[in-house]
Structure formats: structure tokens, C-alpha cells
Design a protein around this motif. Sequence first.
Motif, PDB file in Angstrom:
ATOM      1  N   GLY A 132      -1.167  -8.815   0.917  1.00 16.73           N
ATOM      2  CA  GLY A 132      -0.211  -9.836   1.312  1.00 16.73           C
ATOM      3  C   GLY A 132       0.551 -10.442   0.155  1.00 16.73           C
ATOM      4  N   THR A 133       0.080 -10.237  -1.082  1.00 19.49           N
ATOM      5  CA  THR A 133       0.748 -10.850  -2.228  1.00 19.49           C
ATOM      6  C   THR A 133       1.804  -9.939  -2.855  1.00 19.49           C
ATOM      7  N   LEU A 134       1.963  -8.738  -2.326  1.00 16.97           N
ATOM      8  CA  LEU A 134       2.918  -7.800  -2.926  1.00 16.97           C
ATOM      9  C   LEU A 134       4.331  -8.086  -2.440  1.00 16.97           C
ATOM     10  N   PRO A 135       5.326  -7.706  -3.254  1.00 17.78           N
ATOM     11  CA  PRO A 135       6.704  -7.795  -2.758  1.00 17.78           C
ATOM     12  C   PRO A 135       6.916  -6.839  -1.585  1.00 17.78           C
ATOM     13  N   TYR A 136       7.909  -7.172  -0.790  1.00 18.28           N
ATOM     14  CA  TYR A 136       8.163  -6.476   0.465  1.00 18.28           C
ATOM     15  C   TYR A 136       8.208  -4.946   0.318  1.00 18.28           C
ATOM     16  N   GLY A 137       8.986  -4.485  -0.642  1.00 14.79           N
ATOM     17  CA  GLY A 137       9.170  -3.043  -0.796  1.00 14.79           C
ATOM     18  C   GLY A 137       7.851  -2.329  -1.064  1.00 14.79           C
TER      19      GLY A 137
END
Lengths: 346, 308
Positions: free
Chosen positions: B196-201
Motif C-alpha cells: 500500500g505504500t508504493l506509488p501507483y505505477g
Amino acid sequence: MTAITDEFSSAPVLPKWIAPVLLLAFAYGVVPLIGSSYLFEAILLPFLALSLAGVGLNILTGYAGQVSLGSAAFMAAGAFAAYNFYLRVEGLPLIGSIVLAGIVAAAIGIVFGLPSLRLKGFYLAVSTLAAQFFVQWALTKFSWFSNDSASGVIDAPKLLISGFAFDGAVGRYLFALTVVSILTFLAYRLVSSQTGRNFIAIRDNETAARIIGIPVLKTKLLAFAISSFIIGVAGVIWAFAYLRTVEPDGFDLDRSFQILFIIIIGGLASIRGAFFGAALIVVFPLALSRLGGFLLGDVFDSGVLDMSQRIVLGALIILFLILEPDGLVALWDRVRRRLLFAWQST
Amino acid sequence: MPLASYALGMMEASVYAPEVFARGLPSTLQSSAVGIVPTGSIADAAVPLLSLQGIGLSFGGVVALADIDLSVLSGEIRAIIGPNGAGKSSLINVISGVYRPGRGHVQLDGISYTQVPTQRLAHLGVARTFQNLALFKGLSVLDNVASGLAYKVRSNFAGQVLGIGRSRGERRDSLSRADQILEFLDLTAVRDRLAGTLPYGLQKRVELARALVAEPRLLLLDEPMAGMTASEKSEMAGFVRAARDRFATTVVLIEHDVGVVMGLSDRIAVLDYGRKIADATPDEVRNDQRVIDAYLGVASDNEDGAGI
Ligand SMILES: Nc1ncnc2c1ncn2[C@@H]1O[C@H](COP(=O)(O)OP(=O)(O)OP(=O)(O)O)[C@@H](O)[C@H]1O
Ligand SMILES: [Mg+2]
């Protein structure tokens, strides 16, 4: 876009088991020597029972995402089942009654978990209320459960394990500590296992979980069963080690909410969180009432003091959750990281 | 499915995407199309891995899909395009059993279903991603990807808690396979982060990894590049193609970016208001007047993932 460094990877990490082992050494080796009976009777025993109940509810609500308001019912089921097994089954050792009591609570948990296959969130929470009301009703209605005692209140049996009696406040504390430690360890193993990850997957995205082949229905019922087992044993500790009496009254809806508060304040989906939350819920009212009595005891009567205590407690909880929605565990981790960092840079 | 037109379509696709041809992709196609069929007869070779017959689906008064036929051959990248609300996601949901079609059936690997059994989807060799991110936010990237192998787990919770039986071996296997996929999709750097902490891409890419780890025969991708920058899109397109080449996976791809779709896919079906208005090679679709009117003509409105 892959150039993302992990901001925490550089922190020096002690082996994970060190903190719990030190804590246990302290709890077994030091606390019994220095603790007063007030500490055991009023603080540590309810703390241990509620922590364990919190661990149980956290498995269901924090990890598997199924909200329940029936915790006190499962505690009651555990307490009464243990009492009756011990009373009625000749030669069954106490440990056997406790395990069987957990299994009874688990079975009831599965039955009242069945609505979770269709209902979610708020609706599920309301349907778990059925467990709360049903169990309380059944225990009051059928005096067989209380061995036909006139008052409905019965003394808990002695805590005897293979000839050794856990007597007195310290003995009961050690008994509770042992049961809680063992179950907490198993719960920790569970949530870091494949089954625990399946719980989280179902909580975070049920459709995706089903698509990748996690057996959603089975896993949900398993969460209800395991959670109720642990909460049931917590009920045994509450009745046998803390109160020393078995009665349905203490296991009301208030208690269910209390356990829900414990895991929310402590931190959802965290085993440690249940202990943080229980400590706060047990110690805070005591501290507040001491403080209130000390400061305002001459001015107001005890009823007013009691009422204002509840208001202050509620307000503080709300304030805390606004500031730290992830609970005491998140706060603790942040403080610890700060300290580590400060220590490193000196 | 007449083989001739299919073969012709392939050649044209290759002209359109020369890099695919150069990488020897058609050999995967041939091997899976011909090699699997025991009789070796050419007519049988064209039996599709997936085919939809007369699929109809409506929500109340809204007709999401009307009489859709679609066939997907082993090894191809099959695109589905169309304007917002055309029914593309509904189609994927029907194929994966999330929706039960009102009419028609889905034939998967020769077996016909009125509703595909979602719970058995992974066993059937089908994996998918979702238009809206559907990662498990509370799990690490590694565990998200390893969860794609959950359908194989046979140890029970007691064995896992006590660390006995087959649970340890299973865990070791799924972690090592997850690590391979992370490496393949260049995600190793974020292996231990919470998804959940990753950027969208990156989350989109982790979802692809979770679907790929089971090495599915059929991979359904619902707008895997939506909301990405141009460079992220081409990177993702590369991964989709590489996944097909490496695992011989058949891909059904929904994507709004016409440029990406034309370069990547072997055949394209075009939906509009729940109907299929075209189904051909990228080249033919590009020149189809109905498609231009319904979709390509307004393509500029749909760029940059307006259909999220
Ligand atoms: N679960 C649902 N309930 C009600 N209506 C739905 C549902 N799913 C889809 N629809 C309707 O069906 C039609 C097709 O929707 P769908 O999501 O399949 O379109 P799409 O082609 O994927 O569009 P987009 O490009 O915006 O993703 C729309 O009119 C939509 O409102
Ligand atoms: Mg869509």
C-alpha cells in the motif's frame, strides 16, 4: 521508477525474540517478588485476561477484517464451559477443561460466524450481537449451566495442574501469565503463517483473494473459530484466575465493546497492540479515579466522579485516535525509532 | 475460427509490430497452437483457449453486454478496446466468474460454463488484474506476489503454526518463485515494502507480478497501464510482452491507449455500448470506419486513462 530506497532498511534491528524474552524473564522472575497483591488482583490479572481476549479479537477483526461485537459472549461461553467440564467430567484435569472450553467457544464462534459469509462490516457487527444476547440469555435462563446455584454466582475451582496448586494472587498470576504467553506465541505464529496472510488478503480485498484461489469461506470461519477459542480461554482466565467466580453478568455488551476498544486503541492487526490497549484500558481508569479522588474527592461524591471519569476517558480516546489512528503500537514504534536514531547519531 | 484469416491476421500483426516478429514470438504461437493438440490436425489447432458465445449481461435496465462472441487463441495477445462504459471490464468479470452472464456461456479449455467458478479460477490456469488496484495493502510486496500461489497450499493452519508437515517446504517454494517474478519485473528493490505504500505505477506492476507468479495459461489484464506516464506505459507493455514470451501465456488486455494497443496486440475486439463492433487485426481495426466513429475518432479524449 524503481529507484526507491527503503527508508527503514538501514536501522539496526535486534533479533525479534529479544524483547519478548526479556519481558517474560521480568514477568516471571521479578514481578512476583516485588508486586503487591493490589498489583496482581486489580491490575495484572484483568490485564492478562483482557490482553488475551484482545489477541483473539484482533485475529478476527484486525487481521481477517470481520467486525465482531460478540467477544464477551465467547468469554462467557469459555468460562461456563470450563466450569461445567471440570464439574461434570470425572477425572478431567483443569487443562483438559480449558482446552475443551476453548473448543466449545470456537464451535459457537463458527455458528455465529456463518452470517459473515453473506454480511460485511456494520451488518456483520450487528449480527454478532446475536451471539452476545443469545449466550447471555441462555446462561441466565438455564440454571443447569450454573449448577443450579440459587444466586447464579459460583465459585471457580482451584487452579490445580498436575498436583501443583496455583494459589494466592501470585499463583493465579503465574497461571494466567503462562496460559496467555503460550496462546500469544501460537497466535503470533498463526498471523505470520500462510493462514494469517490469507486472513489479511481477505480483509484487504475479498474478490482478489477469491480470484487467486484463497478458500474465502473456509478461511473466514477458521478466523471465527480460532478467535473464539482464544477469547473463550481468556474468559476462563477472567473467571477462574481474576474474579474467582463464574457469573454471566460480567460478560455483557459493555465488555465486548471494551475488548473492541482495546484492539482499536492498541493497534489493529498487531499482537502487541492487544497488550498495549489492555494496559491502557485497565490502568487508565484506575489512575484517573485515584487522581480524581485525590484532587476533587472532597468536592464531589463518588457517582459524579465516576461519571466524569468516563467522560474524560472517552474524550481522551477520541483525541488519541484522531492524532494516532494506527494505535499505541504505531506511537510506540515511532518513539522507538526516534530513540534509536538519536542513539545512533551520538 | 477459420485458420486462414487467423494466420493472415498474424502476419499483418507482425508487420505492425515488427519487434514482436523479430523476437521470434510467432514460434510460441505455433508451438502452443499446434503442439498441444494431439491429433496434429490443422483444423483442431485453432481450437481457442477461451471462447465466449452469445454473452449477455445487464444491470437493471443497463445493458452492459449484448450477444458477445469472442475467441482467444493460445499464445496471442488479445486486446479489447472501446469507450468508457462500453462493457470491457464487465467482459473480464464474466470471464473470471465475478459476474454471472444473463445469457450465453464461457468456454475455457474446451469446458463450457454458464458461470465460471471464481474459486477454482487459479486451478483452471486463469489469473487476472483489476482496473482499480486490488492489492493486499497490509502485506509486503513479496507476500502479495507469493499469495498468487495460495491456491496450491495444502498444509493446514495447525501444521503452519507448529512449523511441521509440508508447510515449510511450501513457504520456501512460493517465496523463491515470488522472488523470481519480482526479479523478472524489476521489483526486487521494493520486495519488503508494504504494497500500500508504493506509488501507483509500481502497485500496478506488483499486481501483474501476483497474477504472473502462478504462470497462468490465460492472463486477463484490465487497464494495466491506466494512469501511467508514457515511459511507464512502454515499460509495462514490454513486461506484458515478455511475460507472454517467457511463460507462453495467453493475454486478454484492456487498454485505452491506442498506440500501446496497436503495438502490443495480435488481434483487437472493439466494444461499444455492450456490442462488439469490430474484431480484427490492429491494422484493420485502425481503418475501420465504425471504429473510428465510435472510438478512435474521440481517442484523444480517452488518452491518459480517462476511463479509470
Ligand atoms: N456492478 C455493476 N452494477 C451496475 N452497473 C454496472 C456494474 N458493472 C458495470 N456496470 C455498468 O455496465 C456498463 C459497462 O461497464 P464496464 O465497467 O464494463 O465498462 P468499461 O468498458 O470497463 O468502462 P471503463 O473504460 O470506464 O472502465 C456501464 O454502464 C456500467 O455502469
Ligand atoms: Mg473498465
